[in-house]
Design a protein around this motif. Structure first.
Motif, PDB file in Angstrom:
ATOM      1  N   UNK A 212       2.310 116.715  68.450  1.00  0.00           N
ATOM      2  CA  UNK A 212       1.890 115.379  68.904  1.00  0.00           C
ATOM      3  C   UNK A 212       2.741 114.918  70.144  1.00  0.00           C
TER       4      UNK A 212
ATOM      5  N   UNK B   7      -6.563 115.768  69.376  1.00  0.00           N
ATOM      6  CA  UNK B   7      -7.867 115.399  69.844  1.00  0.00           C
ATOM      7  C   UNK B   7      -7.918 113.834  70.050  1.00  0.00           C
ATOM      8  N   UNK B   8      -7.268 113.298  69.046  1.00  0.00           N
ATOM      9  CA  UNK B   8      -7.403 111.441  69.048  1.00  0.00           C
ATOM     10  C   UNK B   8      -6.741 111.093  70.431  1.00  0.00           C
TER      11      UNK B   8
ATOM     12  N   UNK C 104      -9.602 111.461  73.193  1.00  0.00           N
ATOM     13  CA  UNK C 104     -10.489 110.270  72.992  1.00  0.00           C
ATOM     14  C   UNK C 104     -10.097 109.049  73.697  1.00  0.00           C
TER      15      UNK C 104
ATOM     16  N   UNK D 116       5.164 111.390  60.492  1.00  0.00           N
ATOM     17  CA  UNK D 116       4.356 112.458  60.969  1.00  0.00           C
ATOM     18  C   UNK D 116       4.925 113.726  60.260  1.00  0.00           C
TER      19      UNK D 116
ATOM     20  N   UNK E 273       3.253 113.871  56.886  1.00  0.00           N
ATOM     21  CA  UNK E 273       1.849 114.351  56.776  1.00  0.00           C
ATOM     22  C   UNK E 273       1.504 115.704  57.521  1.00  0.00           C
TER      23      UNK E 273
ATOM     24  N   UNK F 189       2.195 118.085  54.649  1.00  0.00           N
ATOM     25  CA  UNK F 189       1.342 117.853  53.309  1.00  0.00           C
ATOM     26  C   UNK F 189       0.074 118.775  54.196  1.00  0.00           C
ATOM     27  N   UNK F 190      -0.140 118.698  55.439  1.00  0.00           N
ATOM     28  CA  UNK F 190      -1.532 119.427  56.015  1.00  0.00           C
ATOM     29  C   UNK F 190      -0.939 120.648  56.176  1.00  0.00           C
TER      30      UNK F 190
ATOM     31  N   UNK G 184      -3.927 123.287  56.819  1.00  0.00           N
ATOM     32  CA  UNK G 184      -4.762 122.837  57.945  1.00  0.00           C
ATOM     33  C   UNK G 184      -3.987 122.200  58.936  1.00  0.00           C
ATOM     34  N   UNK G 185      -4.646 121.960  60.071  1.00  0.00           N
ATOM     35  CA  UNK G 185      -3.896 121.392  61.157  1.00  0.00           C
ATOM     36  C   UNK G 185      -3.926 119.733  61.098  1.00  0.00           C
ATOM     37  N   UNK G 186      -3.013 118.949  61.554  1.00  0.00           N
ATOM     38  CA  UNK G 186      -3.303 117.605  61.576  1.00  0.00           C
ATOM     39  C   UNK G 186      -2.942 116.695  63.017  1.00  0.00           C
ATOM     40  N   UNK G 187      -3.701 117.792  63.887  1.00  0.00           N
ATOM     41  CA  UNK G 187      -3.700 116.950  65.259  1.00  0.00           C
ATOM     42  C   UNK G 187      -5.186 117.153  65.987  1.00  0.00           C
TER      43      UNK G 187
ATOM     44  N   UNK H  90      -5.618 111.286  63.123  1.00  0.00           N
ATOM     45  CA  UNK H  90      -5.954 110.587  64.604  1.00  0.00           C
ATOM     46  C   UNK H  90      -4.968 109.467  64.962  1.00  0.00           C
TER      47      UNK H  90
ATOM     48  N   UNK I 124       1.400 108.459  64.290  1.00  0.00           N
ATOM     49  CA  UNK I 124       2.305 108.589  63.185  1.00  0.00           C
ATOM     50  C   UNK I 124       1.941 109.580  62.076  1.00  0.00           C
TER      51      UNK I 124
ATOM     52  N   UNK J  28     -11.336 121.003  60.631  1.00  0.00           N
ATOM     53  CA  UNK J  28     -10.491 119.843  60.311  1.00  0.00           C
ATOM     54  C   UNK J  28     -11.210 118.519  60.760  1.00  0.00           C
TER      55      UNK J  28
END
Lengths: 219, 446
Positions: free
Chosen positions: A58, A65-66, A69, A203, A206, A209-210, A216-219, B119, B122, B361
């Motif tokens: 992050x 991806x977020x 966007x 962060x 999460x 956990x991910x 899995x990825x969380x980004x 997304x 945080x 994901x």
């Protein structure tokens, strides 16, 4: 009056710096303590590797991806956060004060550069404020508090900028600059500005956990 | 005040919610809300509330937001604002109209798919917040009727669909008989002590998709697995209580499930293609029983098929030739990272594959998961409206066949395809495997 100025320019600087540092530290300790008391199991899912993996992902600009966007908001926000730290720490006049009181000094930003960057911070805050009014989903989430938070950050930068240029009421500007800066430092641990320390924690959790549990990825 | 701030007046559509609201007193409301928000949570919840900077980056994550022309009320953070933040601000003293809306937001405008925590810069877990709202609704006894009925069924029968014990055994024997058309010595071994695998399904399979049990039996038999199915309650791995915030019954379901496997002394549990059931047994149920991870290894069908194919226990006769696309179910991709394995199975069994974007994901939720479809027919039209983004995503693939390795997704996607006239056929991975596999029994060394 002189006594007051002496106080806000002297002891109050240290008091607010201490409140800032220890406030965040105590907040951090309380969070960990409460997790241990009430939700200790959360810690069993946290790993250093996955926490850092997520935090680092992050921190890379436009990697999640977020952030791609909404590139304008994210880009402005990214630079803003860097400048928020770089500017006050590497400002020549701040370093001079540190040198005078603690005999500590480090390389400073060129004054002209600092001036432009200060303007950039001010513009970023204006952008955030406009975005809060114009973007419908953000406007829906926004309350008066959010505008106040923006104002609290804006004040020290605007007053600092005006004081540097000595356009009007120089002495008053310096006083306002010092006061608003101290107020900002004091308010950080007690407001949502404390995301300085809570955001890495959420962060990390999460991310763990991910990464650790869900592979899995969380980004 | 702008049009966005206008409060939505929720229509009284759900009998269970209405009757529940009638019974409530304002003291009871604030007592329950404060109890859940202050006693059942901790520093994590506080950090989530304190950390959110109202930046709106989560909006783009939510298929409800995308399907409703970016209506601000559907942004994940907006759902938290309309529920949790207000409950906190008012110290639990909220009106019945507020609660009617809160039930609706938490149960019908959120699939707890956790896409938004990917997304949010945080990583705030907004699904957790919505589940907290559902927990409050459960304690206030204002859970929507249809999903509450599935929980009642769990509580009485330990399965989701009021399947009686004799019906269950009878269905298995019926499928065993049918399976003998493929292999004359095929068995569905019941209660076989010490088998390698306990095969577990969700209650809708015996209720109205018994053919899936037949397919699974054929695959198990052909692969030469030492497997069993339990005849006693505990065979159903679904868990609707997990989605209504009924943590007590959710824990009972998980305990029965793992105890059944433990009594059979199996090495691992293989489960059919269900996402929420996987979430329940792999991620949630175990925690309710104070196990960090599942006490007995839980293997989702995707992992299991992959294992059979790569080990050569199942061989493919002829690849499936129609143009297929793959939907990544939240609970096995975001919930277990099985998306790449699923792609490998598709590559091994299908010749014409097209990606859906976004995928893995980042795939959009089917819109049915998280208990939303289980709130039943009264909300179907609304669900279809809220699934527009998914329909557009599906249409863009141009595929004839949509593979969805999850029951909830399967039902939800079929509704979407029908409603938006997409002319696609939905299949499980097991369907594809069953159609393309060599129907011969695996013998080592052959």
């Amino acid at each position: 009056m002189n006594a007051f100025i002496g106080f806000i320019m002297g002891p109050m600087v240290w008091i607010s710096a201490m409140i800032f540092i220890f406030g965040l530290l105590i907040k951090f300790i309380f969070i960990i303590k409460e997790v241990r008391e009430k939700e200790q199991y959360l810690l069993s899912y946290m790993t250093v590797r996955h926490s850092l993996r997520s935090i680092c992902a992050w921190l890379i600009p436009f990697y999640p991806r977020s952030t791609r966007l909404r590139p304008v908001y994210y880009g402005v926000s990214y630079l803003f956060h860097i400048l928020l730290f770089v500017l006050p720490v590497f400002l020549f006049s701040h370093i001079v004060l540190m040198d005078q009181s603690l005999n500590l000094s480090w390389p400073a930003l060129h004054d002209g550069a600092a001036d432009i960057l200060t303007l950039a911070v001010i513009l970023a805050l204006v952008f955030f404020s406009l975005r809060r009014r114009l973007e419908p989903d953000v406007r829906f989430l926004t309350s008066v508090k959010d505008h106040l938070l923006i104002l609290m950050v804006l004040l020290p930068f605007v007053t600092g900028f005006l004081a540097y240029h000595q356009v009007f009421l120089y002495e008053w500007m310096v006083i306002a600059h010092v006061l608003s800066g101290e107020f900002l430092l004091i308010i950080i641990p007690f407001s949502r500005f404390s995301h300085m320390i809570t955001a890495p924690l959420t962060r990390a959790y999460t991310g763990s956990e991910f990464g650790h549990v869900r592979h899995a990825k969380d980004w | 005040m702008n049009e966005n701030d206008a409060e939505i007046i929720e229509e009284a559509t759900d009998e269970a919610v209405e009757k529940g609201l009638e019974r409530l007193t304002s003291e009871r409301i604030s007592e329950v809300i404060n109890q859940v928000l202050h006693k059942e949570t901790g520093a994590r919840f506080k950090a989530y509330v304190d950390t959110c900077m109202r930046c709106g980056l989560c909006s783009d994550a939510c298929s409800y937001f995308l399907s409703n022309d970016r209506d601000p009320r559907f942004s994940p953070a907006a759902k938290v604002k309309q529920t949790i933040w207000e409950m906190l601000d008012k110290k639990g003293k909220v009106s019945k109209d507020f609660l009617r809306r809160a039930v609706h937001i938490a149960h019908l405008e959120c699939n707890v798919c956790r896409r938004c925590s990917m997304y949010c810069p945080f990583g705030i877990d907004m699904a957790y917040m919505m589940l907290l709202v559902r927990r409050i609704c459960h304690k206030l006894e204002i859970t929507p009727q249809y999903i509450q009925d599935t929980v009642n069924s769990h509580s009485v029968t330990m399965n989701q669909m009021w399947v009686k014990e004799d019906e269950w055994i009878d269905t298995l024997q019926w499928q065993e008989e049918d399976g003998r058309e493929e292999f004359e010595d095929l068995r569905i071994p019941l209660d076989k002590q010490g088998a390698d695998i306990m095969y577990s399904v969700i209650a809708p399979e015996p209720k109205f998709q018994a053919g899936l049990i037949y397919q699974a039996a054929v695959i198990m038999h052909a692969a030469g697995m030492n497997w069993t199915m339990p005849s006693r309650p505990g065979w159903d791995n679904s868990n609707m209580a997990m989605f209504t915030g009924d943590n007590e019954i959710s824990g009972r379901i998980a305990r029965t499930f793992f105890e059944t496997a433990a009594k059979l002394n199996v090495k691992r549990i293989v489960m059919g293609e269900c996402g929420h059931a996987f979430r329940s047994t792999y991620d949630v149920g175990n925690r309710q029983l104070a196990w960090t991870m599942a006490p007995i290894e839980v293997v989702h069908a995707i992992e299991f098929y992959h294992e059979l194919l790569t080990a050569g226990r199942i061989t493919i006769k002829e690849k499936f030739s129609k143009k297929v696309t793959l939907h990544d179910p939240c609970n096995v991709s975001r919930g277990r990272g099985l998306h790449d394995m699923a792609r490998k199975i598709v590559a091994m069994t299908c010749s014409d594959f097209v990606e859906m974007t976004p995928n893995r994901e980042h795939n959009l939720c089917c819109g049915a998961g998280g208990g939303v479809i289980n709130c039943g027919p009264p909300y179907k039209k609304e669900r279809m409206r809220n699934n527009r983004a998914k329909a557009e995503q599906l249409a863009a693939t141009g595929a004839e066949v949509l593979i969805a390795p999850c029951h909830n997704c399967h039902s939800g996607l079929e509704d979407i395809i029908h409603h938006y006239n997409l002319n696609m056929e939905v299949k499980f991975l097991g369907d594809v495997l069953f159609e393309t596999m060599e129907k011969k029994i695996y013998r080592p060394g052959e």
